[in-house]
Design an enzyme around this catalytic site. Structure first.
Site, PDB file in Angstrom:
ATOM      1  N   TYR A 138       0.812  -1.216   0.000  1.00 38.88           N
ATOM      2  CA  TYR A 138       0.000   0.000   0.000  1.00 38.88           C
ATOM      3  C   TYR A 138       0.847   1.269   0.000  1.00 38.88           C
ATOM      4  O   TYR A 138       0.324   2.364   0.235  1.00 38.88           O
ATOM      5  CB  TYR A 138      -0.923   0.030   1.226  1.00 38.88           C
ATOM      6  CG  TYR A 138      -2.176  -0.814   1.116  1.00 38.88           C
ATOM      7  CD1 TYR A 138      -2.116  -2.130   0.652  1.00 38.88           C
ATOM      8  CD2 TYR A 138      -3.417  -0.310   1.495  1.00 38.88           C
ATOM      9  CE1 TYR A 138      -3.256  -2.909   0.574  1.00 38.88           C
ATOM     10  CE2 TYR A 138      -4.569  -1.093   1.413  1.00 38.88           C
ATOM     11  CZ  TYR A 138      -4.474  -2.395   0.950  1.00 38.88           C
ATOM     12  OH  TYR A 138      -5.603  -3.167   0.879  1.00 38.88           O
ATOM     13  N   LYS A 188       4.836 -14.792   1.435  1.00 37.41           N
ATOM     14  CA  LYS A 188       4.789 -15.388   0.090  1.00 37.41           C
ATOM     15  C   LYS A 188       6.202 -15.346  -0.502  1.00 37.41           C
ATOM     16  O   LYS A 188       6.442 -14.810  -1.591  1.00 37.41           O
ATOM     17  CB  LYS A 188       3.788 -14.591  -0.775  1.00 37.41           C
ATOM     18  CG  LYS A 188       3.505 -15.148  -2.153  1.00 37.41           C
ATOM     19  CD  LYS A 188       2.723 -16.455  -2.166  1.00 37.41           C
ATOM     20  CE  LYS A 188       2.667 -17.024  -3.587  1.00 37.41           C
ATOM     21  NZ  LYS A 188       2.094 -18.377  -3.626  1.00 37.41           N
ATOM     22  N   ASP A 221      -1.342 -18.350   0.270  1.00 36.19           N
ATOM     23  CA  ASP A 221      -2.357 -19.180  -0.395  1.00 36.19           C
ATOM     24  C   ASP A 221      -2.749 -20.363   0.505  1.00 36.19           C
ATOM     25  O   ASP A 221      -3.929 -20.655   0.695  1.00 36.19           O
ATOM     26  CB  ASP A 221      -1.905 -19.636  -1.794  1.00 36.19           C
ATOM     27  CG  ASP A 221      -0.463 -20.128  -1.847  1.00 36.19           C
ATOM     28  OD1 ASP A 221       0.241 -20.072  -0.824  1.00 36.19           O
ATOM     29  OD2 ASP A 221      -0.034 -20.588  -2.931  1.00 36.19           O
ATOM     30  N   ASP A 245      -5.390  -7.376   4.431  1.00 31.06           N
ATOM     31  CA  ASP A 245      -6.683  -6.888   3.928  1.00 31.06           C
ATOM     32  C   ASP A 245      -7.538  -8.061   3.463  1.00 31.06           C
ATOM     33  O   ASP A 245      -8.699  -8.214   3.856  1.00 31.06           O
ATOM     34  CB  ASP A 245      -6.441  -5.904   2.779  1.00 31.06           C
ATOM     35  CG  ASP A 245      -7.756  -5.467   2.140  1.00 31.06           C
ATOM     36  OD1 ASP A 245      -8.687  -5.135   2.888  1.00 31.06           O
ATOM     37  OD2 ASP A 245      -7.845  -5.489   0.896  1.00 31.06           O
ATOM     38  N   ASP A 249     -11.104 -10.143   5.361  1.00 32.53           N
ATOM     39  CA  ASP A 249     -12.449 -10.348   4.810  1.00 32.53           C
ATOM     40  C   ASP A 249     -12.789 -11.839   4.862  1.00 32.53           C
ATOM     41  O   ASP A 249     -13.929 -12.224   5.152  1.00 32.53           O
ATOM     42  CB  ASP A 249     -12.562  -9.840   3.363  1.00 32.53           C
ATOM     43  CG  ASP A 249     -13.151  -8.423   3.288  1.00 32.53           C
ATOM     44  OD1 ASP A 249     -12.849  -7.602   4.189  1.00 32.53           O
ATOM     45  OD2 ASP A 249     -13.914  -8.129   2.340  1.00 32.53           O
TER      46      ASP A 249
HETATM   47  C1  IPM Z   1     -10.086  -2.182   4.583  1.00 35.48           C
HETATM   48  C2  IPM Z   1     -10.421  -1.639   3.239  1.00 35.48           C
HETATM   49  C3  IPM Z   1      -9.343  -0.660   2.765  1.00 35.48           C
HETATM   50  C4  IPM Z   1      -8.015  -1.397   2.728  1.00 35.48           C
HETATM   51  C5  IPM Z   1      -9.640  -0.040   1.400  1.00 35.48           C
HETATM   52  C6  IPM Z   1     -10.992   0.579   1.387  1.00 35.48           C
HETATM   53  C7  IPM Z   1      -8.580   0.914   0.965  1.00 35.48           C
HETATM   54  O1  IPM Z   1     -10.607  -2.660   2.326  1.00 35.48           O
HETATM   55  O2  IPM Z   1      -9.953  -1.398   5.533  1.00 35.48           O
HETATM   56  O3  IPM Z   1      -9.982  -3.409   4.720  1.00 35.48           O
HETATM   57  O4  IPM Z   1      -7.705  -2.052   1.736  1.00 35.48           O
HETATM   58  O5  IPM Z   1      -7.285  -1.310   3.699  1.00 35.48           O
HETATM   59 MN    MN Z   2     -10.587  -4.635   3.210  1.00 39.03          MN
END
Ligand code: IPM
Ligand code: MN
Ligand code: NAD
Length: 356
Positions: A138, A188, A221, A245, A249
């Site tokens: 990032y 990785k 992975d 990130d 999720d």
């Molecule tokens: C998160 C989000 C952010 C990230 C995006 C919106 C830039 O997905 O906080 O997980 O990738 O960090």
């Molecule tokens: Mn995210």
């Protein structure tokens, strides 16, 4: 009376809807304690602000925020403003500008929360992902060459510094030591021959300084597969910005969904304010209809309480979320219920009051 000054950036889409419920929970705790209060200043920054002002926050926005004890953020991003502008100029700008280099994302399956995994015990989904939050993939460095020609190509450079890797790994090991947990590094190194080989090297150096902490290492992975098949093997997980990130999720998916996933962006030294936010986005598909689950935002409010040193209250807020889930009366549609966002917030506060 002690006052904690909170900058609220409710942001876009469901951001304001869920933040209102987080504020409710904070106020509920402060009222029960009686010895401190929260003072909120609301900043209308986000995509609407961008469309009116040509920027996501005022020029001196960071200076303004620096005066607060913490930032409470809803979500940023909405159709009509390119995501790479809205996110980089607000959310990522705050994370980087305030050196919030630790992103703490609990992946914990509360009682009453749905889990799509088979043959996995509830206690097995209990880990915390420590995501590097200031550099890595990032870093925002790169270039676009021969733009809009057939020869065009881009560089998106990952930046991994010794300081950046050492401090995030140290944070992970300190946390693991405190909790009596293991540390798992996710990287990785087989494909990313500079960044992740470097990451692994610094992980080994750091691990050697914490001989009493058990360690594991997985390629990202394989880690993704284990998250689903055998989440019990993870306790503290330390990983890079992008991998963190994505994995969080996935973590949300196994721990009740996006409506239950919280995150804290910490500047551990306290030089700058830290920021608390649900990890989900602005959810344009459900925005403005009272459908959003506010539990992630409330959980991140609990992380804020912990940050301020109110560990017991943080635990009570989490317990109140869990009691709401177990009771099953006030749940939003993502959890199979039909309650509105504010009804869930009220129910959590009801349980919270009962815990005092
Ligand atoms: C998160 C989000 C952010 C990230 C995006 C919106 C830039 O997905 O906080 O997980 O990738 O960090
Ligand atoms: Mn995210
Ligand atoms: P999203 O998290 O907004 O939504 C993904 C899915 O999860 C959607 O179906 C949504 O309805 C659902 N969902 C999310 N939060 C929910 C909640 N609290 N209750 C119930 N359902 C919920 O991700 P996206 O659709 O990929 O992104 C939408 C926008 O948000 C984009 O502009 C993106 O860049 C941005 N975004 C911002 C943040 C942030 O501000 N921290 C995080 C992620 C995405």
């Amino acid at each position: 009376m002690k006052t904690h000054k909170i900058a609220v950036i409710a942001g876009d889409g469901i951001g304001p809807e869920v933040i209102a419920e987080g504020v409710k929970a904070l106020d509920c705790v402060a009222a029960a304690d009686g010895g401190f209060r929260f003072e909120y200043m609301y900043f209308p920054w986000g995509c609407e602000y961008y469309l009116q002002n040509g920027r996501m926050m005022p020029e001196d926005g960071m200076d303004t925020l620096a005066a607060f004890d913490a930032i409470f953020l809803g979500a940023v991003g909405y159709p009509g403003v390119p995501d790479h502008i809205s996110l980089r100029d607000l959310l990522l700008r705050i994370r980087r500008g305030f050196d919030q280099y630790v992103n703490v994302r609990p992946v914990r399956l509360l009682r009453g929360a749905p889990c799509p995994l088979k043959n996995v015990k509830r206690e097995d989904v209990d880990m915390v992902v420590i995501r590097e939050n200031s550099e890595g993939e990032y870093a925002g460095e790169g270039a676009w060459f021969h733009r809009d020609t057939p020869q065009e190509y881009v560089h998106q450079t990952g930046v991994f510094t010794r300081k950046g890797c050492e401090r995030i790994m140290r944070y992970a090991f300190e946390l693991a030591q405190k909790k009596g947990w293991s540390v798992t590094s996710v990287s990785k190194g087989n494909a990313l021959n500079y960044s992740m080989v470097f990451w692994d090297k610094i992980f080994h150096e750091t691990a050697a300084r914490y001989p009493q902490v058990a360690t594991h290492e997985y390629l990202v992975d394989a880690a993704a597969c284990h998250f689903v098949r055998d989440p019990g093997r993870f306790e503290v997980v330390v990983t890079s910005n992008l991998f963190g990130d994505i994995l969080t999720d996935l973590g949300a998916a196994i721990a009740g969904g996006m409506g239950l996933a919280a995150g804290a962006n910490l500047n551990p030294e306290g030089k700058f304010p830290s920021m608390f936010e649900p990890i989900h986005g602005s959810a344009p598909d459900i925005a403005g209809r009272g459908l959003a689950n506010p539990m992630a935002a409330i959980w991140s409010a609990s992380q804020m309480l912990e940050h301020f040193g109110y560990e017991q209250y943080a635990a009570k807020v989490l317990q109140a979320i869990e009691n709401t889930l177990v009771e099953g009366k006030a749940l939003t549609a993502d959890l199979g219920g039909s309650a509105a966002t504010a009804e869930v917030g009220d129910a959590v506060c009801g349980h919270l009051k009962a815990l005092f």
